[in-house]
Every structure is written in structure tokens, then in C-alpha cells.
Design an enzyme around this catalytic site. Sequence first.
Site, PDB file in Angstrom:
ATOM      1  N   ARG A  15      60.670  38.002  80.132  1.00  0.00           N
ATOM      2  CA  ARG A  15      60.738  38.209  81.584  1.00  0.00           C
ATOM      3  C   ARG A  15      59.349  38.508  82.176  1.00  0.00           C
ATOM      4  O   ARG A  15      59.218  39.300  83.110  1.00  0.00           O
ATOM      5  CB  ARG A  15      61.731  39.333  81.919  1.00  0.00           C
ATOM      6  CG  ARG A  15      63.179  38.916  81.700  1.00  0.00           C
ATOM      7  CD  ARG A  15      64.146  40.043  82.054  1.00  0.00           C
ATOM      8  NE  ARG A  15      64.034  41.148  81.115  1.00  0.00           N
ATOM      9  CZ  ARG A  15      64.428  42.386  81.357  1.00  0.00           C
ATOM     10  NH1 ARG A  15      64.966  42.686  82.521  1.00  0.00           N
ATOM     11  NH2 ARG A  15      64.288  43.326  80.447  1.00  0.00           N
ATOM     12  N   GLY A 430      84.205  53.576  94.542  1.00  0.00           N
ATOM     13  CA  GLY A 430      84.233  54.004  93.147  1.00  0.00           C
ATOM     14  C   GLY A 430      82.972  54.649  92.631  1.00  0.00           C
ATOM     15  O   GLY A 430      83.008  55.719  92.059  1.00  0.00           O
ATOM     16  N   ARG A 513      65.370  39.031  89.752  1.00  0.00           N
ATOM     17  CA  ARG A 513      66.516  39.730  89.181  1.00  0.00           C
ATOM     18  C   ARG A 513      67.200  38.885  88.101  1.00  0.00           C
ATOM     19  O   ARG A 513      67.495  37.716  88.307  1.00  0.00           O
ATOM     20  CB  ARG A 513      67.491  40.079  90.298  1.00  0.00           C
ATOM     21  CG  ARG A 513      68.753  40.610  89.802  1.00  0.00           C
ATOM     22  CD  ARG A 513      69.322  41.742  90.621  1.00  0.00           C
ATOM     23  NE  ARG A 513      70.636  41.993  90.019  1.00  0.00           N
ATOM     24  CZ  ARG A 513      70.908  43.071  89.317  1.00  0.00           C
ATOM     25  NH1 ARG A 513      70.019  44.001  89.174  1.00  0.00           N
ATOM     26  NH2 ARG A 513      72.095  43.210  88.777  1.00  0.00           N
ATOM     27  N   ASP A 597      89.049  46.341  90.325  1.00  0.00           N
ATOM     28  CA  ASP A 597      88.049  45.559  91.062  1.00  0.00           C
ATOM     29  C   ASP A 597      88.091  44.095  90.659  1.00  0.00           C
ATOM     30  O   ASP A 597      87.997  43.772  89.485  1.00  0.00           O
ATOM     31  CB  ASP A 597      86.639  46.072  90.744  1.00  0.00           C
ATOM     32  CG  ASP A 597      86.339  47.414  91.406  1.00  0.00           C
ATOM     33  OD1 ASP A 597      86.960  47.707  92.440  1.00  0.00           O
ATOM     34  OD2 ASP A 597      85.480  48.160  90.889  1.00  0.00           O
ATOM     35  N   HIS A 693      73.572  48.647 101.966  1.00  0.00           N
ATOM     36  CA  HIS A 693      72.370  48.030 101.390  1.00  0.00           C
ATOM     37  C   HIS A 693      71.067  48.616 101.912  1.00  0.00           C
ATOM     38  O   HIS A 693      70.006  48.266 101.454  1.00  0.00           O
ATOM     39  CB  HIS A 693      72.394  46.515 101.614  1.00  0.00           C
ATOM     40  CG  HIS A 693      73.506  45.867 100.855  1.00  0.00           C
ATOM     41  ND1 HIS A 693      74.777  45.783 101.365  1.00  0.00           N
ATOM     42  CD2 HIS A 693      73.558  45.345  99.616  1.00  0.00           C
ATOM     43  CE1 HIS A 693      75.551  45.199 100.470  1.00  0.00           C
ATOM     44  NE2 HIS A 693      74.846  44.927  99.412  1.00  0.00           N
TER      45      HIS A 693
HETATM   46  N1  GLN Z   1      83.654  50.112  91.774  1.00  0.00           N
HETATM   47  C1  GLN Z   1      82.363  49.495  91.902  1.00  0.00           C
HETATM   48  C2  GLN Z   1      81.424  50.340  92.747  1.00  0.00           C
HETATM   49  O1  GLN Z   1      81.847  51.057  93.611  1.00  0.00           O
HETATM   50  C3  GLN Z   1      82.488  48.136  92.548  1.00  0.00           C
HETATM   51  C4  GLN Z   1      81.202  47.422  92.482  1.00  0.00           C
HETATM   52  C5  GLN Z   1      81.264  46.069  93.133  1.00  0.00           C
HETATM   53  O2  GLN Z   1      82.086  45.824  93.967  1.00  0.00           O
HETATM   54  N2  GLN Z   1      80.387  45.190  92.759  1.00  0.00           N
HETATM   55  O3  GLN Z   1      80.221  50.283  92.546  1.00  0.00           O
END
Ligand code: GLN
Length: 755
Positions: A15, A430, A513, A597, A693
Amino acid sequence: MKTSIIGFPRIGENRELKFATEKYFRNEIKFSELENVGKEIRKNAWQNQKDLDYIVSNDFSYYDLFLDTAFTFNVIAKRYRQLNLSAIDTYFAMARGYQKDGLDVKALSMKKWFNTNYHYMVAEIEDDTEIKLNSTKAFDQYKEAKNLGFETKSTIVGIFTFLKLLDYKGEKNINDFKDDFVNAYISYIEKFQELGLKTLQFEEAYLVYDLSKEDIDLFKEVYQKILAKKGSIKIILQTYFGDVRDIYQQLQELDFDGIGLDFVEGRKTLDLIEKYGFVKGKTLFAGLINGKNIWRNSYEKTLGIIEKLKEKEIDFVIQASSSLIHVPYRVDFEDELDEKYKKHFAFAYEKLEELNDLKKLADLDYKEDQNFIKNKKLFEDRKNLCDRDVKERIENLKDSDFIRSDSFEKREEIQKEELNLPLFPTTTIGSFPQTLDVKRNRKRYKNGQISKEEYEEFNYKKIEECIRLQEDLGLDVLVHGEYERNDMVEYFGEHLSGYLFTKKAWVQSYGTRCVKPPIIWSDIKREEEITVKWSSYAKSLTKKPIKGMLTGPVTILNWSFPREDISVKESTYQIALAIRDEVLELEKSGINIIQIDEAALREKLPLRKSDWFSQYLDWAIPAFRLVHSACKVNTQIHTHMCYSEFTDIIKSIDQMDADVISFEASRSNLEILDSLKENNFRTQVGPGVYDIHSPRVPSVEEIENTLRKILEKVDYKKLWVNPDCGLKTRGEEETVKALHNLVRASKELRDEYRK
Ligand code: GLN
Ligand code: ZN
């Protein structure tokens, strides 16, 4: 018979490009130093291709090939041009935005590249964008290779795919721009004529989508004009990720010198050739080796196809089905993986070897060849991998295993009563911030500096803090915080037998990334509990309901390298059964809200609409249902998706039969809400009410306004209040403030609606 590839990995074996680019971003090195890293990577790539008949150039990129194409033709939005930066910094500003000296210029948005986990930068074109040659990158790289003794074919995104994927910001559309682009591509070819280029590859993956008549007309029109000016350069039209059933015959009629077709994902490619033939005088670039997966090629199967092509007297070249950027560099680097596994894998380097092998074998009476026999044995070995218990479980599945015994309506009623949640219940998706201490703890455990007990002790402490924090904030449904996971797929893979992990098998996801997808090696089985102890501990700390957090089977599959010896459907059902066992154990330990999820469910929707149901949703949705169908009536199942663009599969989403769905929404225009309403969507919904974000903290008023907007479309009894997903990437401070405001906004509305 000859050999070729479409593109080679470019992030560097270790990388290097990622790290050097990040250093450049932090102003730690000069561009010339970054360029030197790029040069080494290119040289290395060409050297490795030395035995191929076609070596490729211009597949290298400092960020993304689509962005390079935009840059090449001067498709640079005003906000970047106005910065008056150097060429490379303008380029990086498009890729990542520009925040400096009080300026805050937004980056281009990013989109998934067809059905891969690679993302391209969606270039924006404005009405006054002047289309012209703006970069010499492709020419320079061609010359660079030539100076090193490599004659290369040069590659670039083709005009049709480019026109189709651009983001038109003003009034003008494809039709207004197409002639300018035709001229720009012609100048590009002319420049290459001066340099003596022999072969030019146009990547036209858009052709594997369902095409309209307008699409086909547009394609023909632009290429008739371009091909008339090709001069002595041979032009290859390269497609991948599917077959070109809508335009196969027209392609034969156009003046391309070569046509690249995908035999791996192109279900109809061989049929098309059998049915319509392949025109004499053109070369078929046959994508016979899977460019997206890591398994060894079956020489027997491939040589069978090669024989067919020979019988038809087609002039052909063999190659990987797509660019090799979708696989890691080299199996050898995995020094901790046993040879008994490794011999089954082919990353980019090994795929080059396979091409060379196949070229030799094709001219031999290969059935007695040692190489051939060895390869054949690999596939025979795998036949003994089957786990009888798993197999039996799958074979014995009944229709009723996919259906919850209580209807949605009944569940909704009973859950309402038993959970006794307020209107507009608040929760999170979560994870909680993975602060430095969390990362340090995991790292120390992985390096063997602390014991398992010490590692877990720390996580328990974090869970306790997290619960207290959520109680203080006044959230209604609490989570344990996911401190034990660095990744939502890897963590589950590590607790399932049948998974393999690599150390250096990185694949570029976007820009700097990379991801390291785990490998599904054999049948999947849950040998131990995965999350129960964390969730139960959280539950023991509070009277409030705890939501258990799991990753769903479709997402686990989609973010892994899948098997090729059994169907993805079967693999996914195996994973579903493993997660189902975890769900039932969570339920047994008193967790009666469980979120499964499916962050990546939509991602692998087939490119052709006609395949959506018959090739994907027909098993993906049942796989999800299999996970929760045995739950009791009062267990509330949540799911989560990382996007809100599911308007066109909304019925299928409802058919997952979850009780609640949360989805990432704050950055979209919430179009989805209209279709929820139109389709009488019955699942309760939690559209993310603020963007996680950025560290920005939304005010109570702002969140309230968003909620009010949502309430115009969603039944107030069905609305949940939560942020978007991914709190783990945020800092603690802004998270606490934002959640505080979120809870207040929900309470304000609650009071209002109670009246
Ligand atoms: N449960 C995960 C979180 O809250 C879900 C992450 C995701 O949706 N990519 O980070
Ligand atoms: Zn998400």
C-alpha cells in the site's frame, strides 16, 4: 493465442501509494516524492506483465480512473478551477474537497463502480465546461513504459460510459455535449498517433446494463465518428461485469479491431457468440479468468471454452474478466496462511501466471500435462469440504422456516404494549465513538501485549460508560456500543468456522482507502456465541431496553470473497442459519430488540433490472427472513441500511418482514418517503435525522424541522428518531452534543403530538 489484462492493481504491494498519498495530503512530502512512488509501482506492474502479449498502461491512477478521464478532458467544476491550484492539487481537491485558508470546497461525490466494492468519483459537468485535452497523463505513461522497454496498450474510460455516468449540473445534457467529447476523444487518438501507440482500449462497462434504443443509437453515433479517425491505432472496445446482449450485433458491425467480453459474469456471452458468431478480422478479448474473485481458475473449464473458440476459428486473446484492481496483489505474501489453503488462491500475480499457463496448455495435448493435472486436483479436493450438519440443515429447510409465526400487525400491537416505548422513540444505529483508548486496547490485545481477560475487561468498562451516557442523554432504546468490533463483517467472520483471513490482501475501495475482505473458505457454522455476552452485560446494567446488534447474512456475504464451488445463495443461507442461532440465543438471554444490519443489501443488486428478482432478491430477502423467523411475537426485529435509494425495491424491503428499519437519509433528498407512503410501507422507519460524516452538531430546531418534514410523509405512529449510521467514526464530544439535541427534538414533538 495471446494473453492480455485490462488493468493491474495500483495501490502498491505494501500500500505504498496509499501511504505516500496520505503523506502528501499532510504536506509531509513533495509531489515529486509521491511521483517517485507512483513510478516504482508502474514499473513493477509492467515488469510483472512482461510475459503477456498485451501490457497495459494508464491503468495507474493517483486516485481514480474515472476522475482521471474527467481531468483529461477538462471536466473540472468551477469551484475547483477557481482555487487556482497546481494541476495535481486541483485533481486532489476534486477527489477530497479543499478546506484551507477559510475556504470550504466540497469534494465530488462518490459512487459504487457497477457491482464492485470499488467507488469512482462522479465528475460534475457544468454548462460552460470547456471540453478539451487537459492532461498528458496517458501519453506520459505510455512513453514512460516505452523508455523502460515495454510497448503497451493504453486504456481509458470510453466515451459512452463516460457520458452516461457524468453528473450534468446545468441545463445541458448528453446531447449537448456529445459532439465536444467526440472531438476531444479524436484529439486524444491523434496525439497517440504521433507517439506511435499501437493499441488503445476503451472501457465501456455501461454496455452490460439494460440499454434503451437511445443508448444504442448514441453509442453507434459517437463511435462511428471516433472510429473513422482511428488511423493506424487498433481500438479495443472493452466490456466487463456482464454480457452485452442488447448491443452484441451492433458491436460486430462497428469498426472496432477488438471486442472484450466477460465470460465469467456475462451469463450470455458464450450463447451470443454461438448464436451470432464473431466477425472475421476482429479479435475477441475473452475474459476467462475471474478478475474479481481470488480462487484459482479451473483450467479444464477454461480450456473447454478455448477449444470452442478455436473450432469457430475466432481470432482471440485470453485475459481476466475485469481489471485486477478488484483482487489483492499476491498470495505469497500471506506467510501465516497454510499452503493447503494458499494453493487454491490466485491474486493478481497468480492470475498472470494462470494466463501464461493457459496459453501454453492450449497448444498441447494438455490432458496429460502435470500443470493441468495439478490444477484439476484442486477442484477435486474441495469436493470433500462439505460439513454434513450444515448441509443437512440447509436441505431440511421448509417454507415455514422463512415465515414468522405471527403477522406483522399482531407483532406491532403486542410489542407496543410490552415495550411500552414513547412516541418517536429515540435510539442509535449501534456503534459509539471508537476513541483512541478503544483502538489501543484492541491493538495491544492483537499484539499479545495484554491477555484476553484484560482486553475484555476494558470493553466491559466501556459498555458501562456507554450505558450511563445513553441513560443520561435520555435515549429510549440503548445499545452496548460495539467496542469489540473493528469491522462489522470481520468480527462475525472471526466467530464463524469456514472463514479465512489474510494479512496483506488489501483491495482498493476508493482513493487511499483499502479493504481486506475475508474469504469464505468452506461451509459456515457458528461454533460459539458471538455477541451475547456483550449485549447481556449491557442489559444487566439498565432497566431500559437493550438492542442487540448483528450483521445480516447478505451483508456478510457481499463484503467477503465468496466461494465458487457452491452458489452464493447456499453460502448466504449457511450464514443466515449461523446468525439465526445467535438471534435465538440473544432472545433467550432476554434481549427483545435485535437489529440485524443489512448495510450492503442493495449493493449487489444485479446490474440488469431483469435479473433483480430472479438472480438476487429471490434468495437475499428469504436469507434475511430465515435469520429472524423463529423469534417470538414480542421480539422486535430491526434492520438497517446504509442508503435510502431503495425506491425501486421497496416492496422487497417490506418483505424482509422486520418490525423497524433505519436507513441513512440525512444526505439524500428523502424521495424515499414518498414511495414509502405510496406503497403503504408497513415496517416502522427511522430515517437518519442528521449527518454523522462531519463533526458539526445539529441544533434541536434543525432536527425538529427535519422530523416535521418526515412526518408529512410518514405515519407518526411509525416514526423512530435516530442519527445516521457510523457513530464509531466520530469523536465523543460532538456525538454527545448531537444526541442530546436529538433527544430534545424528539421530546418536543412528542409533547406536541400527545395533545
Ligand atoms: N451498527 C453499525 C454502526 O452503527 C452499522 C454500520 C453501518 O451501517 N455501516 O456502526
Ligand atoms: Zn449504515
